[in-house]
Design a protein around this motif. Structure first.
Motif, mmCIF file in Angstrom:
data_model
loop_
_atom_site.group_PDB
_atom_site.id
_atom_site.type_symbol
_atom_site.label_atom_id
_atom_site.label_comp_id
_atom_site.label_asym_id
_atom_site.label_seq_id
_atom_site.Cartn_x
_atom_site.Cartn_y
_atom_site.Cartn_z
ATOM 1 N N ALA A 10 -3.294 7.148 -3.565
ATOM 2 C CA ALA A 10 -2.993 5.868 -2.926
ATOM 3 C C ALA A 10 -3.110 4.729 -3.930
ATOM 4 O O ALA A 10 -3.997 4.728 -4.789
ATOM 5 C CB ALA A 10 -3.938 5.626 -1.757
ATOM 6 N N THR A 11 -2.201 3.759 -3.816
ATOM 7 C CA THR A 11 -2.206 2.594 -4.695
ATOM 8 C C THR A 11 -2.041 1.334 -3.859
ATOM 9 O O THR A 11 -1.131 1.239 -3.036
ATOM 10 C CB THR A 11 -1.066 2.659 -5.727
ATOM 11 N N LEU A 12 -2.927 0.379 -4.062
ATOM 12 C CA LEU A 12 -2.863 -0.918 -3.397
ATOM 13 C C LEU A 12 -2.549 -1.972 -4.456
ATOM 14 O O LEU A 12 -3.282 -2.108 -5.436
ATOM 15 C CB LEU A 12 -4.185 -1.241 -2.710
ATOM 16 N N THR A 13 -1.447 -2.708 -4.262
ATOM 17 C CA THR A 13 -1.032 -3.730 -5.212
ATOM 18 C C THR A 13 -1.015 -5.084 -4.521
ATOM 19 O O THR A 13 -0.434 -5.231 -3.444
ATOM 20 C CB THR A 13 0.369 -3.425 -5.770
ATOM 21 N N HIS A 14 -1.663 -6.066 -5.139
ATOM 22 C CA HIS A 14 -1.703 -7.437 -4.611
ATOM 23 C C HIS A 14 -1.411 -8.369 -5.777
ATOM 24 O O HIS A 14 -2.267 -8.606 -6.616
ATOM 25 C CB HIS A 14 -3.071 -7.731 -4.003
ATOM 26 N N GLY A 15 -0.159 -8.859 -5.837
ATOM 27 C CA GLY A 15 0.234 -9.635 -7.007
ATOM 28 C C GLY A 15 0.173 -8.764 -8.241
ATOM 29 O O GLY A 15 0.719 -7.659 -8.269
ATOM 30 N N ALA A 16 -0.524 -9.234 -9.284
ATOM 31 C CA ALA A 16 -0.659 -8.465 -10.516
ATOM 32 C C ALA A 16 -1.810 -7.466 -10.463
ATOM 33 O O ALA A 16 -1.911 -6.580 -11.315
ATOM 34 C CB ALA A 16 -0.865 -9.406 -11.700
ATOM 35 N N ALA A 17 -2.692 -7.597 -9.467
ATOM 36 C CA ALA A 17 -3.865 -6.731 -9.369
ATOM 37 C C ALA A 17 -3.511 -5.416 -8.687
ATOM 38 O O ALA A 17 -2.651 -5.363 -7.804
ATOM 39 C CB ALA A 17 -4.970 -7.438 -8.596
ATOM 40 N N GLN A 18 -4.202 -4.349 -9.103
ATOM 41 C CA GLN A 18 -3.906 -3.032 -8.556
ATOM 42 C C GLN A 18 -5.184 -2.191 -8.467
ATOM 43 O O GLN A 18 -6.005 -2.186 -9.376
ATOM 44 C CB GLN A 18 -2.877 -2.323 -9.433
ATOM 45 N N VAL A 19 -5.319 -1.481 -7.343
ATOM 46 C CA VAL A 19 -6.414 -0.526 -7.147
ATOM 47 C C VAL A 19 -5.795 0.823 -6.817
ATOM 48 O O VAL A 19 -4.924 0.924 -5.947
ATOM 49 C CB VAL A 19 -7.351 -0.947 -6.003
ATOM 50 N N THR A 20 -6.210 1.873 -7.529
ATOM 51 C CA THR A 20 -5.706 3.226 -7.300
ATOM 52 C C THR A 20 -6.859 4.129 -6.866
ATOM 53 O O THR A 20 -7.953 4.060 -7.429
ATOM 54 C CB THR A 20 -5.063 3.793 -8.578
ATOM 55 N N PHE A 42 0.866 -1.176 0.000
ATOM 56 C CA PHE A 42 0.000 0.000 0.000
ATOM 57 C C PHE A 42 0.904 1.228 0.000
ATOM 58 O O PHE A 42 1.753 1.391 0.875
ATOM 59 C CB PHE A 42 -0.893 0.000 1.241
ATOM 60 N N LYS A 43 0.723 2.110 -1.009
ATOM 61 C CA LYS A 43 1.511 3.333 -1.109
ATOM 62 C C LYS A 43 0.579 4.524 -1.205
ATOM 63 O O LYS A 43 -0.436 4.476 -1.901
ATOM 64 C CB LYS A 43 2.403 3.299 -2.359
ATOM 65 N N THR A 44 0.940 5.608 -0.518
ATOM 66 C CA THR A 44 0.159 6.829 -0.641
ATOM 67 C C THR A 44 1.107 8.021 -0.660
ATOM 68 O O THR A 44 2.052 8.096 0.132
ATOM 69 C CB THR A 44 -0.866 6.968 0.499
ATOM 70 N N GLY A 45 0.887 8.931 -1.588
ATOM 71 C CA GLY A 45 1.790 10.054 -1.761
ATOM 72 C C GLY A 45 1.658 11.119 -0.697
ATOM 73 O O GLY A 45 2.610 11.853 -0.417
ATOM 74 N N ASP A 78 -12.868 8.602 -3.923
ATOM 75 C CA ASP A 78 -13.113 9.183 -5.242
ATOM 76 C C ASP A 78 -11.948 8.877 -6.170
ATOM 77 O O ASP A 78 -10.801 8.736 -5.733
ATOM 78 C CB ASP A 78 -13.294 10.695 -5.124
ATOM 79 N N GLY A 79 -12.261 8.794 -7.457
ATOM 80 C CA GLY A 79 -11.236 8.524 -8.443
ATOM 81 C C GLY A 79 -10.640 7.137 -8.311
ATOM 82 O O GLY A 79 -9.424 6.966 -8.372
ATOM 83 N N VAL A 80 -11.509 6.136 -8.135
ATOM 84 C CA VAL A 80 -11.048 4.758 -7.965
ATOM 85 C C VAL A 80 -10.909 4.103 -9.335
ATOM 86 O O VAL A 80 -11.817 4.180 -10.174
ATOM 87 C CB VAL A 80 -12.044 3.948 -7.099
ATOM 88 N N SER A 81 -9.773 3.458 -9.576
ATOM 89 C CA SER A 81 -9.559 2.741 -10.829
ATOM 90 C C SER A 81 -8.898 1.398 -10.540
ATOM 91 O O SER A 81 -8.290 1.207 -9.480
ATOM 92 C CB SER A 81 -8.702 3.561 -11.794
#
Length: 316
Positions: free
Chosen positions: A143-153, A75-78, A175-178
């Motif tokens: 913020a970006t959540l990465t789990h294996g190859a899957a990613q939610v921003t 989990f990363k957040t700027g 807001d701004g979920v991709s």
């Protein structure tokens, strides 16, 4: 209804309403800068941050990164900002880590027993703050959540909570979920907001269960005043109550759901060749009540049986 796969590929299925409840009740934490703090146990998570700054209104962190010990989930957040904590720097440092850890755990469905006791301690700190009437306003940006190859921003996630009584009231907005490399990602909401409340005394056990051991969790009683999610022209609205436990067979919920432009979601499922999902939404439409452009459902989940507008649907 929005019957969607969990945002990351290897996880359970949830309605987005239940996911929002889990995500919302899990973010009971705050942030501040300090030179020394009790980091999560090494078997629980690894945390780093680029910098921190205290202001008259609160604290700000830059580039916070949290990952599981095996590196499989990150989990990363700027940018992270907290207003109104009133906590010591040491305490808020810990709670900042707990906040991000719980958000990550809620979205991935990942429980790590090594986090259990540490999260329970952080939950007791939050409970003390709520009982003292403190309010919390926490914002994650980029913020970006990465789990294996899957990613939610997520462009912005904001959590607010108010104490001062036996019941804690809160709100969560995203807001701004991709999504990338996520099942049915064209059907998942790009924005969601919820307001809810629950007994403040139940916060510590819930925190330790979400990020740690789930099966040992006692019952937690949440009231969802409102929930909204959007995906293109389609939108979901709802409210209800839920009794959450670590055992799905002992979990219950009831509420009211409304979807505007359900046909749009069905068409997207067919276009993505998700025929089972499309069929499920067609069945949901058949048992719904129609009011103009809205399809509505009164739902109840208890003992492994979902009842929709009076029709029992066993899911075991």
């Amino acid at each position: 209804m929005f019957y969607l796969r969990h945002p990351l590929t290897e996880m359970k299925q949830y309605t987005f309403l239940s996911l929002s409840v889990l995500g919302a009740v899990s973010i009971y934490a705050t942030v501040a800068a300090a030179p020394a703090f009790a980091a999560p146990p090494s078997g629980c998570a690894v945390v780093s941050r680029a910098s921190g700054q205290e202001t008259a209104q609160g604290v700000t962190y830059q580039n916070l990164v949290l990952r599981t010990p095996d590196g499989g989930t990150t989990f990363k957040t700027g940018h992270v900002t907290l207003h109104g904590s009133g906590e010591t720097p040491e305490a808020t440092h810990d709670l900042a880590d707990a906040a991000s850890l719980l958000l990550m755990s809620a979205m991935t469905g990942h429980h790590n027993a090594a986090c259990t006791d540490w999260l329970n301690t952080q939950g007791k700190r939050v409970l003390a703050g709520l009982q003292a009437g403190k309010s919390y306003d926490l914002t994650w940006q980029n913020a970006t959540l990465t789990h294996g190859a899957a990613q939610v921003t997520v462009n912005t996630a904001r959590y607010q909570m108010q104490g001062g009584s036996a019941t804690a009231s809160a709100s969560l907005g995203m807001d701004g979920v991709s999504f990338r490399n996520v099942a049915n990602q064209d059907l998942l909401p790009t924005a969601a907001h919820a307001t809810f409340s629950l007994p403040a005394a139940e916060v510590p056990a819930l925190m330790s269960a979400i990020g740690g051991r789930s099966a040992s969790a006692p019952a937690v009683h949440a009231t969802i005043s409102s929930f909204d999610a959007t995906q293109g022209d389609a939108s979901l609205h709802g409210n209800g109550v839920a009794t959450l436990t670590g055992n799905v067979n002992n979990t219950s919920a009831s509420g009211h759901l409304e979807i505007t432009n359900l046909e749009t979601l069905i068409d997207k499922a067919r276009t993505a060749k998700q025929m089972k999902l499309a069929a499920g939404m067609v069945v949901a439409r058949l048992v719904s009540h129609k009011h103009g452009e809205q399809n509505t459902w009164d739902t109840k989940w208890e003992s492994g049986v979902l009842t929709v507008n009076g029709f029992p649907i066993p899911l075991k």
